[in-house]
Design an enzyme around this catalytic site. Structure first.
Site, PDB file in Angstrom:
ATOM      1  N   ASN A 111       3.539  -7.266   6.226  1.00 55.84           N
ATOM      2  CA  ASN A 111       4.280  -6.895   7.969  1.00 55.84           C
ATOM      3  C   ASN A 111       5.139  -7.785   7.331  1.00 55.84           C
ATOM      4  O   ASN A 111       5.813  -8.511   6.316  1.00 55.84           O
ATOM      5  CB  ASN A 111       3.536  -7.861   9.146  1.00 55.84           C
ATOM      6  N   VAL A 112       6.601  -6.749   8.239  1.00 59.12           N
ATOM      7  CA  VAL A 112       7.902  -7.253   8.003  1.00 59.12           C
ATOM      8  C   VAL A 112       7.944  -7.919   9.537  1.00 59.12           C
ATOM      9  O   VAL A 112       9.315  -8.454  10.068  1.00 59.12           O
ATOM     10  CB  VAL A 112       9.141  -6.022   8.760  1.00 59.12           C
ATOM     11  N   ASP A 113       7.540  -8.291  10.820  1.00 56.92           N
ATOM     12  CA  ASP A 113       7.318  -8.763  11.739  1.00 56.92           C
ATOM     13  C   ASP A 113       7.272  -9.815  12.057  1.00 56.92           C
ATOM     14  O   ASP A 113       7.914 -10.325  13.249  1.00 56.92           O
ATOM     15  CB  ASP A 113       5.996  -8.339  12.807  1.00 56.92           C
ATOM     16  N   HIS A 171       7.015  -6.624   1.631  1.00 62.07           N
ATOM     17  CA  HIS A 171       7.601  -5.359   2.030  1.00 62.07           C
ATOM     18  C   HIS A 171       9.440  -6.519   3.025  1.00 62.07           C
ATOM     19  O   HIS A 171       9.737  -5.272   3.560  1.00 62.07           O
ATOM     20  CB  HIS A 171       7.340  -4.554   2.966  1.00 62.07           C
ATOM     21  N   CYS A 181      23.461  -6.478   2.685  1.00 60.85           N
ATOM     22  CA  CYS A 181      24.527  -4.804   2.573  1.00 60.85           C
ATOM     23  C   CYS A 181      24.194  -4.335   1.535  1.00 60.85           C
ATOM     24  O   CYS A 181      23.433  -4.248   0.185  1.00 60.85           O
ATOM     25  CB  CYS A 181      25.867  -5.305   2.820  1.00 60.85           C
ATOM     26  N   CYS A 218      27.381  -4.883  -1.953  1.00 61.41           N
ATOM     27  CA  CYS A 218      27.412  -6.197  -2.314  1.00 61.41           C
ATOM     28  C   CYS A 218      26.095  -6.627  -2.226  1.00 61.41           C
ATOM     29  O   CYS A 218      26.050  -7.720  -2.589  1.00 61.41           O
ATOM     30  CB  CYS A 218      28.525  -6.732  -1.698  1.00 61.41           C
ATOM     31  N   SER A 269      -5.011  -0.762   5.559  1.00 62.17           N
ATOM     32  CA  SER A 269      -5.591   0.145   5.012  1.00 62.17           C
ATOM     33  C   SER A 269      -6.447   0.098   3.720  1.00 62.17           C
ATOM     34  O   SER A 269      -6.851   0.709   2.603  1.00 62.17           O
ATOM     35  CB  SER A 269      -5.243   1.282   5.667  1.00 62.17           C
ATOM     36  N   GLU A 294     -12.157  -0.535  10.872  1.00 66.27           N
ATOM     37  CA  GLU A 294     -13.031   0.111   9.873  1.00 66.27           C
ATOM     38  C   GLU A 294     -12.538  -0.261   8.925  1.00 66.27           C
ATOM     39  O   GLU A 294     -12.510  -1.096   8.323  1.00 66.27           O
ATOM     40  CB  GLU A 294     -11.472   1.263   9.795  1.00 66.27           C
ATOM     41  N   ALA A 305      -9.442  -8.736  13.964  1.00 62.86           N
ATOM     42  CA  ALA A 305      -9.108 -10.161  13.805  1.00 62.86           C
ATOM     43  C   ALA A 305      -9.064 -11.153  15.347  1.00 62.86           C
ATOM     44  O   ALA A 305      -9.679 -11.991  14.232  1.00 62.86           O
ATOM     45  CB  ALA A 305      -7.436  -8.969  12.550  1.00 62.86           C
TER      46      ALA A 305
HETATM   47  C1  BJW Z   1      -7.080  -3.893  12.617  1.00 66.63           C
HETATM   48  C2  BJW Z   1      -7.206  -3.757  14.102  1.00 66.63           C
HETATM   49  C3  BJW Z   1      -7.291  -4.793  13.808  1.00 66.63           C
HETATM   50  C4  BJW Z   1      -6.569  -1.866  13.230  1.00 66.63           C
HETATM   51  N1  BJW Z   1      -7.806  -5.963  13.554  1.00 66.63           N
HETATM   52  N2  BJW Z   1      -7.677  -4.222  11.612  1.00 66.63           N
HETATM   53  C5  BJW Z   1       0.787   4.090  -7.830  1.00 66.63           C
HETATM   54  C6  BJW Z   1       0.146   5.388  -7.152  1.00 66.63           C
HETATM   55  C7  BJW Z   1       0.502   6.473  -7.049  1.00 66.63           C
HETATM   56  C8  BJW Z   1       1.233   5.320  -5.478  1.00 66.63           C
HETATM   57  C9  BJW Z   1       2.849   4.661  -6.054  1.00 66.63           C
HETATM   58  C10 BJW Z   1       2.167   3.619  -7.353  1.00 66.63           C
HETATM   59  N3  BJW Z   1       2.680   2.017  -6.576  1.00 66.63           N
HETATM   60  C11 BJW Z   1       3.769   2.568  -6.115  1.00 66.63           C
HETATM   61  C12 BJW Z   1       3.445   4.029  -5.224  1.00 66.63           C
HETATM   62  C13 BJW Z   1       4.213   4.345  -4.792  1.00 66.63           C
HETATM   63  C14 BJW Z   1       4.471   4.021  -3.486  1.00 66.63           C
HETATM   64  C15 BJW Z   1       2.631   4.569  -2.627  1.00 66.63           C
HETATM   65  O1  BJW Z   1       1.875   3.008  -2.533  1.00 66.63           O
HETATM   66  N4  BJW Z   1       2.553   4.636  -2.062  1.00 66.63           N
HETATM   67  C16 BJW Z   1       1.023   5.714  -1.582  1.00 66.63           C
HETATM   68  C17 BJW Z   1       1.707   6.993  -0.530  1.00 66.63           C
HETATM   69  C18 BJW Z   1       0.044   5.737  -2.572  1.00 66.63           C
HETATM   70  N5  BJW Z   1       5.009   2.620  -3.254  1.00 66.63           N
HETATM   71  C19 BJW Z   1       6.277   2.070  -3.247  1.00 66.63           C
HETATM   72  O2  BJW Z   1       6.599   2.911  -3.015  1.00 66.63           O
HETATM   73  C20 BJW Z   1       6.413   0.342  -2.874  1.00 66.63           C
HETATM   74  N6  BJW Z   1       6.940   0.362  -4.178  1.00 66.63           N
HETATM   75  C21 BJW Z   1       7.085   0.054  -4.771  1.00 66.63           C
HETATM   76  O3  BJW Z   1       6.049   0.216  -5.893  1.00 66.63           O
HETATM   77  O4  BJW Z   1       7.975   0.366  -6.037  1.00 66.63           O
HETATM   78  C22 BJW Z   1       8.006   0.618  -8.290  1.00 66.63           C
HETATM   79  C23 BJW Z   1       7.646   2.112  -7.911  1.00 66.63           C
HETATM   80  C24 BJW Z   1       8.775   3.131  -7.382  1.00 66.63           C
HETATM   81  C25 BJW Z   1       8.358   4.688  -7.820  1.00 66.63           C
HETATM   82  C26 BJW Z   1       7.716   4.480  -8.336  1.00 66.63           C
HETATM   83  C27 BJW Z   1       6.110   3.781  -8.634  1.00 66.63           C
HETATM   84  C28 BJW Z   1       6.598   2.614  -8.796  1.00 66.63           C
HETATM   85  C29 BJW Z   1       7.229   0.046  -2.281  1.00 66.63           C
HETATM   86  C30 BJW Z   1       6.379   0.580  -0.680  1.00 66.63           C
HETATM   87  C31 BJW Z   1       6.878  -0.015   0.356  1.00 66.63           C
HETATM   88  C32 BJW Z   1       6.012   0.045   1.879  1.00 66.63           C
HETATM   89  N7  BJW Z   1       6.994  -0.159   3.033  1.00 66.63           N
HETATM   90  C33 BJW Z   1       6.419   0.034   3.994  1.00 66.63           C
HETATM   91  C34 BJW Z   1       7.868   0.410   5.282  1.00 66.63           C
HETATM   92  C35 BJW Z   1       7.791  -1.105   4.722  1.00 66.63           C
HETATM   93  C36 BJW Z   1       9.126  -1.708   6.401  1.00 66.63           C
HETATM   94  C37 BJW Z   1       8.453  -1.047   7.408  1.00 66.63           C
HETATM   95  O5  BJW Z   1       7.486  -1.398   8.141  1.00 66.63           O
HETATM   96  O6  BJW Z   1       9.538  -0.330   7.720  1.00 66.63           O
HETATM   97  O7  BJW Z   1       5.438  -1.155   4.684  1.00 66.63           O
HETATM   98  S1  BJW Z   1       5.188   1.661   4.416  1.00 66.63           S
HETATM   99  C38 BJW Z   1       4.197   1.184   5.331  1.00 66.63           C
HETATM  100  O8  BJW Z   1       2.552   0.736   4.752  1.00 66.63           O
HETATM  101  C39 BJW Z   1       4.403  -0.576   5.602  1.00 66.63           C
HETATM  102  C40 BJW Z   1       3.118  -1.567   5.510  1.00 66.63           C
HETATM  103  O9  BJW Z   1       3.660  -3.010   5.527  1.00 66.63           O
HETATM  104  C41 BJW Z   1       2.583  -0.269   4.212  1.00 66.63           C
HETATM  105  C42 BJW Z   1       0.888  -0.570   4.421  1.00 66.63           C
HETATM  106  O10 BJW Z   1       0.255  -0.246   5.891  1.00 66.63           O
HETATM  107  P1  BJW Z   1      -0.727  -1.234   6.397  1.00 66.63           P
HETATM  108  O11 BJW Z   1       0.146  -2.552   6.178  1.00 66.63           O
HETATM  109  O12 BJW Z   1      -2.047  -1.340   5.785  1.00 66.63           O
HETATM  110  O13 BJW Z   1      -0.999  -0.531   7.981  1.00 66.63           O
HETATM  111  P2  BJW Z   1      -1.918   0.682   8.033  1.00 66.63           P
HETATM  112  O14 BJW Z   1      -1.376   0.777   9.630  1.00 66.63           O
HETATM  113  O15 BJW Z   1      -2.675   1.767   7.282  1.00 66.63           O
HETATM  114  O16 BJW Z   1      -3.634   0.211   8.521  1.00 66.63           O
HETATM  115  C43 BJW Z   1      -3.147  -0.886   9.379  1.00 66.63           C
HETATM  116  C44 BJW Z   1      -5.441  -1.370   9.771  1.00 66.63           C
HETATM  117  O17 BJW Z   1      -5.226  -2.570  10.424  1.00 66.63           O
HETATM  118  C45 BJW Z   1      -6.537  -0.092   9.567  1.00 66.63           C
HETATM  119  O18 BJW Z   1      -7.061  -0.709   8.430  1.00 66.63           O
HETATM  120  C46 BJW Z   1      -6.777  -0.085  10.843  1.00 66.63           C
HETATM  121  O19 BJW Z   1      -8.088  -0.011  10.956  1.00 66.63           O
HETATM  122  C47 BJW Z   1      -6.516  -1.688  10.810  1.00 66.63           C
HETATM  123  N8  BJW Z   1      -6.736  -2.999  12.261  1.00 66.63           N
HETATM  124  N9  BJW Z   1      -6.012  -2.763  13.897  1.00 66.63           N
HETATM  125  C48 BJW Z   1      -8.419  -5.759  11.760  1.00 66.63           C
HETATM  126  N10 BJW Z   1      -7.229  -4.918  15.557  1.00 66.63           N
HETATM  127 ZN    ZN Z   2      28.807  -5.642   1.962  1.00 64.33          ZN
END
Ligand code: BJW
Ligand code: ZN
Length: 242
Positions: free
Chosen positions: A100-102, A117, A125, A128, A186, A212, A228
């Site tokens: 999380n970024v929050d 993240h 920037c 730079c 997820s 889930e 949670a």
């Molecule tokens: C509850 C609840 C309650 C609800 N109680 N539970 C290998 C294979 C395939 C692809 C890749 C790979 N390696 C890298 C990649 C590419 C890509 C990737 O993973 N793609 C996928 C689609 C497969 N990864 C990247 O690009 C990463 N970089 C990287 O690996 O660099 C090296 C590289 C580069 C290029 C190629 C290969 C390697 C960077 C990933 C950056 C993700 N950024 C984001 C945005 C961040 C900024 C922002 O916030 O604006 O990060 S995307 C978004 O998803 C955010 C989150 O941190 C992240 C994960 O989401 P999260 O937290 O899991 O949220 P949800 O909504 O998915 O799930 C919520 C869950 O909560 C659900 O399960 C609900 O059920 C549950 N829930 N209420 C408990 N009350």
């Molecule tokens: Zn600068």
């Protein structure tokens, strides 16, 4: 709700680690990414969460981040965040890894936080790389660095590498943990999603807390279905530290 095994593992644990995702902040009112109510239902990730999109249309991307920042500054940490802050005080060696970024884990009081993240409250920037202090949410013109470069939120977009030291430390923690929790994620975004499985492979007792089932539910030791913010305080009660 909690197995004897989990309670015993926690009582004996020296190193406890937690990976959190957007679900931990859902009960505070911060939208998650995926799912019916998720951000990606209304917005296209490829238009907003990657560097090329930012350079093509920085106004749009800033608008989206300012919209989310407005939500984040107005909400409060919830009982799930506070329970994790208490756990840090209880366990000698406790590590909180978050996608999380929050900033809500900081606000709840956790100290040892690994932000995989980035953090929406920080900026840097694009030219730079200098860190830039907080930018007013209502600022109309595009924020620019004194070098002339565009300023971006200090978060990790798709295709970008994660902060190397934070990532190395997180994988080291996963490899050494006795108990590892995956909470409110997820578990589809790499490399963060590998951490619970890495921990399992290295011998940790791995527990998921999520409303889930996820892609890792069947690959770990225990999956606890529920919010949670309700489960974590109950878990603390078991230790009489709530
Ligand atoms: C509850 C609840 C309650 C609800 N109680 N539970 C290998 C294979 C395939 C692809 C890749 C790979 N390696 C890298 C990649 C590419 C890509 C990737 O993973 N793609 C996928 C689609 C497969 N990864 C990247 O690009 C990463 N970089 C990287 O690996 O660099 C090296 C590289 C580069 C290029 C190629 C290969 C390697 C960077 C990933 C950056 C993700 N950024 C984001 C945005 C961040 C900024 C922002 O916030 O604006 O990060 S995307 C978004 O998803 C955010 C989150 O941190 C992240 C994960 O989401 P999260 O937290 O899991 O949220 P949800 O909504 O998915 O799930 C919520 C869950 O909560 C659900 O399960 C609900 O059920 C549950 N829930 N209420 C408990 N009350
Ligand atoms: Zn600068």
């Amino acid at each position: 709700m909690f197995s004897e095994k989990l309670i015993n593992k926690l009582k004996q644990a020296k190193i406890v680690a937690v990976l959190t995702g957007a679900g931990i902040s859902a009960e505070s009112g911060v939208p998650t990414f995926r799912g019916e109510e998720g951000l990606w239902k209304k917005f296209r990730p490829e238009e907003l969460a990657n560097f090329d999109a930012f350079m093509r249309n920085p106004e749009l991307v800033w608008e989206w981040y300012n919209y989310r920042k407005k939500i984040i500054v107005e909400v409060e940490p919830n009982p799930g965040h506070y329970a994790l802050a208490k756990m840090e005080q209880y366990f000698e060696d406790f590590h909180l890894i978050t996608q999380n970024v929050d900033n809500l884990h900081h606000r709840a009081g956790n100290k040892r936080i690994y932000e995989l993240h980035g953090n929406i409250m920080r900026n840097r920037c694009v030219d730079c790389n200098k860190n830039i202090a907080e930018i007013p949410i209502d600022q109309e013109e595009l924020p620019r660095c004194e070098c002339g470069g565009l300023i971006r939120p200090d978060v990790v977009w798709f295709g970008e590498t994660l902060p190397q030291q934070v990532m190395m430390n997180s994988f080291a923690v996963a490899n050494n943990a006795d108990v590892f929790f995956s909470i409110g994620t997820s578990a589809v975004i790499q490399p963060a999603a590998s951490l619970p499985l890495e921990a399992k492979h290295a011998g940790a007792y791995v527990v998921e807390i999520n409303t889930e089932s996820t892609v890792i539910s069947n690959l770990i030791d225990e999956s606890i279905l529920g919010k949670a913010g309700e489960i974590l305080p109950q878990l603390l009660d078991k230790f009489s530290i709530g």
